[in-house]
Write a protein that holds these residues in place. Structure first.
Motif, PDB file in Angstrom:
ATOM      1  N   ARG A 154       0.839  -1.210   0.000  1.00  0.00           N
ATOM      2  CA  ARG A 154       0.000   0.000   0.000  1.00  0.00           C
ATOM      3  C   ARG A 154       0.869   1.254   0.000  1.00  0.00           C
ATOM      4  O   ARG A 154       0.613   2.200  -0.736  1.00  0.00           O
ATOM      5  CB  ARG A 154      -0.922   0.016   1.230  1.00  0.00           C
ATOM      6  CG  ARG A 154      -2.159  -0.827   1.070  1.00  0.00           C
ATOM      7  CD  ARG A 154      -3.177  -0.500   2.148  1.00  0.00           C
ATOM      8  NE  ARG A 154      -2.752  -0.917   3.477  1.00  0.00           N
ATOM      9  CZ  ARG A 154      -2.978  -2.121   3.983  1.00  0.00           C
ATOM     10  NH1 ARG A 154      -3.628  -3.023   3.295  1.00  0.00           N
ATOM     11  NH2 ARG A 154      -2.559  -2.422   5.191  1.00  0.00           N
ATOM     12  N   ALA A 155       1.913   1.242   0.808  1.00  0.00           N
ATOM     13  CA  ALA A 155       2.800   2.408   0.892  1.00  0.00           C
ATOM     14  C   ALA A 155       3.427   2.683  -0.478  1.00  0.00           C
ATOM     15  O   ALA A 155       3.531   3.831  -0.912  1.00  0.00           O
ATOM     16  CB  ALA A 155       3.864   2.176   1.953  1.00  0.00           C
ATOM     17  N   ALA A 156       3.816   1.603  -1.182  1.00  0.00           N
ATOM     18  CA  ALA A 156       4.440   1.759  -2.505  1.00  0.00           C
ATOM     19  C   ALA A 156       3.446   2.346  -3.513  1.00  0.00           C
ATOM     20  O   ALA A 156       3.794   3.220  -4.305  1.00  0.00           O
ATOM     21  CB  ALA A 156       4.976   0.409  -2.986  1.00  0.00           C
ATOM     22  N   LEU A 157       2.196   1.858  -3.464  1.00  0.00           N
ATOM     23  CA  LEU A 157       1.177   2.376  -4.389  1.00  0.00           C
ATOM     24  C   LEU A 157       0.896   3.851  -4.123  1.00  0.00           C
ATOM     25  O   LEU A 157       0.725   4.640  -5.054  1.00  0.00           O
ATOM     26  CB  LEU A 157      -0.120   1.562  -4.258  1.00  0.00           C
ATOM     27  CG  LEU A 157      -0.101   0.172  -4.892  1.00  0.00           C
ATOM     28  CD1 LEU A 157      -1.292  -0.654  -4.425  1.00  0.00           C
ATOM     29  CD2 LEU A 157      -0.089   0.271  -6.412  1.00  0.00           C
ATOM     30  N   ARG A 158       0.877   4.219  -2.827  1.00  0.00           N
ATOM     31  CA  ARG A 158       0.643   5.634  -2.487  1.00  0.00           C
ATOM     32  C   ARG A 158       1.758   6.509  -3.064  1.00  0.00           C
ATOM     33  O   ARG A 158       1.506   7.568  -3.621  1.00  0.00           O
ATOM     34  CB  ARG A 158       0.609   5.806  -0.959  1.00  0.00           C
ATOM     35  CG  ARG A 158      -0.715   5.433  -0.350  1.00  0.00           C
ATOM     36  CD  ARG A 158      -0.650   5.503   1.180  1.00  0.00           C
ATOM     37  NE  ARG A 158      -1.608   4.565   1.741  1.00  0.00           N
ATOM     38  CZ  ARG A 158      -1.355   3.718   2.715  1.00  0.00           C
ATOM     39  NH1 ARG A 158      -0.166   3.686   3.293  1.00  0.00           N
ATOM     40  NH2 ARG A 158      -2.287   2.903   3.145  1.00  0.00           N
ATOM     41  N   GLU A 159       2.987   6.027  -2.937  1.00  0.00           N
ATOM     42  CA  GLU A 159       4.126   6.772  -3.487  1.00  0.00           C
ATOM     43  C   GLU A 159       3.983   6.936  -5.001  1.00  0.00           C
ATOM     44  O   GLU A 159       4.180   8.014  -5.542  1.00  0.00           O
ATOM     45  CB  GLU A 159       5.442   6.053  -3.187  1.00  0.00           C
ATOM     46  CG  GLU A 159       6.081   6.412  -1.854  1.00  0.00           C
ATOM     47  CD  GLU A 159       6.088   7.908  -1.563  1.00  0.00           C
ATOM     48  OE1 GLU A 159       6.521   8.699  -2.443  1.00  0.00           O
ATOM     49  OE2 GLU A 159       5.644   8.302  -0.465  1.00  0.00           O
ATOM     50  N   LEU A 160       3.611   5.829  -5.651  1.00  0.00           N
ATOM     51  CA  LEU A 160       3.463   5.822  -7.107  1.00  0.00           C
ATOM     52  C   LEU A 160       2.417   6.846  -7.552  1.00  0.00           C
ATOM     53  O   LEU A 160       2.654   7.659  -8.437  1.00  0.00           O
ATOM     54  CB  LEU A 160       3.049   4.415  -7.561  1.00  0.00           C
ATOM     55  CG  LEU A 160       2.839   4.201  -9.064  1.00  0.00           C
ATOM     56  CD1 LEU A 160       4.173   4.305  -9.791  1.00  0.00           C
ATOM     57  CD2 LEU A 160       2.208   2.834  -9.327  1.00  0.00           C
ATOM     58  N   LEU A 161       1.257   6.819  -6.887  1.00  0.00           N
ATOM     59  CA  LEU A 161       0.183   7.757  -7.245  1.00  0.00           C
ATOM     60  C   LEU A 161       0.587   9.188  -6.910  1.00  0.00           C
ATOM     61  O   LEU A 161       0.283  10.120  -7.638  1.00  0.00           O
ATOM     62  CB  LEU A 161      -1.109   7.385  -6.517  1.00  0.00           C
ATOM     63  CG  LEU A 161      -1.797   6.115  -7.017  1.00  0.00           C
ATOM     64  CD1 LEU A 161      -2.784   5.603  -5.989  1.00  0.00           C
ATOM     65  CD2 LEU A 161      -2.494   6.362  -8.338  1.00  0.00           C
ATOM     66  N   HIS A 162       1.284   9.349  -5.802  1.00  0.00           N
ATOM     67  CA  HIS A 162       1.692  10.685  -5.375  1.00  0.00           C
ATOM     68  C   HIS A 162       2.701  11.280  -6.367  1.00  0.00           C
ATOM     69  O   HIS A 162       2.613  12.446  -6.731  1.00  0.00           O
ATOM     70  CB  HIS A 162       2.316  10.628  -3.988  1.00  0.00           C
ATOM     71  CG  HIS A 162       2.690  11.982  -3.471  1.00  0.00           C
ATOM     72  ND1 HIS A 162       1.742  12.853  -2.989  1.00  0.00           N
ATOM     73  CD2 HIS A 162       3.878  12.618  -3.387  1.00  0.00           C
ATOM     74  CE1 HIS A 162       2.348  13.976  -2.625  1.00  0.00           C
ATOM     75  NE2 HIS A 162       3.642  13.855  -2.854  1.00  0.00           N
ATOM     76  N   SER A 163       3.630  10.434  -6.825  1.00  0.00           N
ATOM     77  CA  SER A 163       4.658  10.955  -7.725  1.00  0.00           C
ATOM     78  C   SER A 163       4.072  11.251  -9.105  1.00  0.00           C
ATOM     79  O   SER A 163       4.454  12.211  -9.752  1.00  0.00           O
ATOM     80  CB  SER A 163       5.801   9.941  -7.851  1.00  0.00           C
ATOM     81  OG  SER A 163       5.280   8.721  -8.334  1.00  0.00           O
ATOM     82  N   GLY A 164       3.099  10.412  -9.527  1.00  0.00           N
ATOM     83  CA  GLY A 164       2.509  10.613 -10.841  1.00  0.00           C
ATOM     84  C   GLY A 164       1.466  11.712 -10.857  1.00  0.00           C
ATOM     85  O   GLY A 164       1.597  12.714 -11.538  1.00  0.00           O
ATOM     86  N   LYS A 165       0.424  11.523 -10.079  1.00  0.00           N
ATOM     87  CA  LYS A 165      -0.704  12.440 -10.152  1.00  0.00           C
ATOM     88  C   LYS A 165      -1.104  12.979  -8.779  1.00  0.00           C
ATOM     89  O   LYS A 165      -2.187  13.502  -8.609  1.00  0.00           O
ATOM     90  CB  LYS A 165      -1.905  11.717 -10.779  1.00  0.00           C
ATOM     91  CG  LYS A 165      -1.644  11.264 -12.208  1.00  0.00           C
ATOM     92  CD  LYS A 165      -2.776  10.371 -12.680  1.00  0.00           C
ATOM     93  CE  LYS A 165      -3.661  11.104 -13.671  1.00  0.00           C
ATOM     94  NZ  LYS A 165      -4.765  10.272 -14.150  1.00  0.00           N
TER      95      LYS A 165
END
Lengths: 278, 281
Positions: free
Chosen positions: A263-274
């Motif tokens: 979950r933490a990784a997905l949050r980072e991914l979404l945060h960095s992208g959009k």
């Protein structure tokens, strides 16, 4: 047959510098007899989507077709005609908003029929019949909304939406305010509507509350439908990172679909992208 | 089953941080018993969950533990010990001292617990000054650290922001930062994630799990949703109309429920929730 067809819908709020895009090209269609869950969190645009389909907000681009009628450019007068025919109905999360506190249940149910010019005697019969359809006793006809439990009120709101025999019902978090036992009752009733050929758009922030009854699920994120599929496909094989986070975040009785680290990784991914969904 | 058993395995039988021993709560005027015998124990690093609808007595139980029962309600029988201290025997001043420093709480509506006209950072720093006797500058430094510890991005900026500038999830993080500022042994989270989006709820639950793992914080997690409690808890109590109808290790309550009401809660998730798809995959 397609009852609601929404293509590339854009809606903006505000003017000039304050202009903000609430929907950024959302597309979704619903067939007769189909239940579609529209999942979105705060700020996703899900309420705007419902408002556009009810003619309460004017799209800045895209197309909305309801039961074969292109309503995209409809003026207020034309929308009033659409609403009076009862083609589209709406059920709120809080049934007290759908029901007039001063009207008896019977009067509330008959109101849309009398407005359509249905004779009073026939309206009474239909009120009784539709109350039965949501599994309520017709002795409730003479009661006021405040004398009913939350679950009973929500079932009355569903009956009131059904009574004009609409092609499409939009439900906004219809079971979120109910406790576990009544939630199941209302969901069962909604499920039965499938056989009546009504299209249902079930809007919720919680995939879990929709997955059990929706034929298809659409995920709305930042004004776009980022994923559509059967509930099973979306839950077991989510493709968009936001859908993966949504499912990985939904509390279940089993092991969570995603671990804390994922979950933490997905949050980072979404945060960095959009940016992070908040 | 990893998510259900991520907590440390060792159970300290002695050194319990909270014991609730068959507590009954009564309305003083009409004599009605609103909580009819609740009991559980909590060791450091453990999480106990209380599940029930509104009116089931779960919140009154929490309030009794915190020594803040609403007017006209009283603990009629039973005993509550926080870090070995009998709550009933404490003076009002001693109770105030206990709250925050040994046991603290977060609730459903974070905005109502913050002063809207003061930036959030100084409100967290205030707790550190009062409870830990820290000087201003030290309190500010520590408060900023805490805002970072609850995973708020840019804690320096958040420190200076007013409650209305933050989202519900961010406000709940600020409240958690304030609640853990004085390094309590026990945190009560009463419907703390109920008003939040699902992804934000998971962020807060993950944060609580991180705090448990890193500081040995013991948690009482209260929710109307059995699945929320299942994410974090070692033991679950199911309450209905003031009674504990089911109690046991989380695994047992979820997979082998005995009471009809618990079965209903489980069945709802299995039939209508994500569970029915996840089981197959």
């Amino acid at each position: 047959m397609t009852v609601l067809d929404v293509r590339d819908l854009e809606v903006h709020y505000g003017h000039r510098r304050q202009r903000r895009r609430a929907l950024a090209g959302a597309s979704l269609s619903i067939d007769a007899g189909e239940i579609v869950g529209l999942i979105g969190e705060t700020g996703s645009g899900k309420s705007t989507f419902a408002r556009a389909a009810l003619g309460l907000v004017r799209p800045s681009a895209g197309r909305i077709v309801i039961d074969g009628e292109d309503v995209t450019g409809h003026r207020e007068r034309q929308w009033r005609a659409v609403r009076r025919r009862g083609v589209v109905q709406y059920v709120f999360q809080d049934p007290l908003r759908s029901l007039d506190p001063d009207l008896t249940i019977g009067d509330s149910l008959m109101e849309p029929l009398l407005l359509k010019g249905v004779p009073r005697r026939e309206a009474v019969d239909r009120a009784r019949a539709y109350l039965g359809r949501v599994r309520l006793d017709d002795e409730l006809l003479t009661r006021l909304p405040e004398q009913l439990s939350g679950g009973q009120r929500q079932r009355v709101a569903v009956a009131r939406a059904l009574i004009t025999e609409p092609r499409l019902i939009i439900l906004d978090e219809p079971v979120s305010a109910l406790d576990a036992a009544t939630r199941v009752q209302v969901l069962e009733i909604l499920k039965d509507l499938r056989t009546a050929g009504i299209a249902l758009l079930f809007i919720s922030h919680d995939l879990g509350s929709v997955a059990g009854i929706a034929d298809r699920v659409a995920v709305l994120y930042r004004g776009e439908v980022v994923e559509v599929g059967t509930a099973r496909e979306v839950v077991t094989k989510p493709s968009h990172p936001y859908t993966r986070l949504l499912i990985g975040s939904a509390p279940t009785l089993r092991t969570a679909a995603a671990g804390r680290a994922e979950r933490a990784a997905l949050r980072e991914l979404l945060h960095s992208g959009k940016g992070t969904p908040r | 089953m990893t998510a259900l058993s991520e907590s440390p395995v060792e159970t300290a039988v002695d050194g319990l941080v909270l014991t609730v021993d068959s507590v009954h709560i009564r309305h003083q005027v009409d004599g009605r018993e609103v909580v009819k015998g609740v009991g559980f124990e909590l060791a450091p690093g453990r999480v106990v969950g209380i599940v029930g609808e509104s009116g089931s007595g779960k919140t009154l139980t929490c309030r009794a533990v915190l020594g803040i029962l609403p007017p006209l309600f009283e603990v009629a029988a039973g005993a509550i010990h926080v870090a070995g201290k009998d709550v009933a025997a404490l003076s009002r001043a001693e109770l105030t001292e206990l709250r925050g420093s040994t046991i603290s709480a977060v609730f459903q509506d974070p905005a109502s617990y913050l002063n809207p006209s003061i930036p959030v950072g100084p409100q967290v720093a205030e707790v550190i000054r009062v409870k830990k006797g820290a000087k201003r500058r030290e309190a500010r430094r520590r408060a900023t650290e805490l805002l970072a510890a609850v995973h708020l991005r840019d804690p320096e900026l958040v420190y200076t922001q007013y409650p209305h500038e933050l989202s519900g999830g961010m406000l709940q993080r600020v409240l958690i930062a304030a609640a853990i500022a004085a390094e309590p042994r026990v945190l009560i989270a009463d419907e703390a994630t109920t008003a939040l989006d699902v992804t934000v709820q998971a962020e807060i639950l993950d944060l609580l799990a991180d705090l448990r793992d890193s500081t040995g914080l013991a948690i009482v997690l209260v929710s109307h949703d059995l699945a929320v409690v299942a994410q974090l808890c070692d033991e679950v109590l199911v309450m209905r109309e003031g009674e504990v109808v089911e109690q046991g290790p989380t695994e047992q309550v979820l997979h082998n429920p005995r009471h009809d009401y618990t079965r209903l809660l489980v069945a709802e998730h299995e039939q209508y929730g994500l569970d029915r798809f996840l089981e197959e995959s």
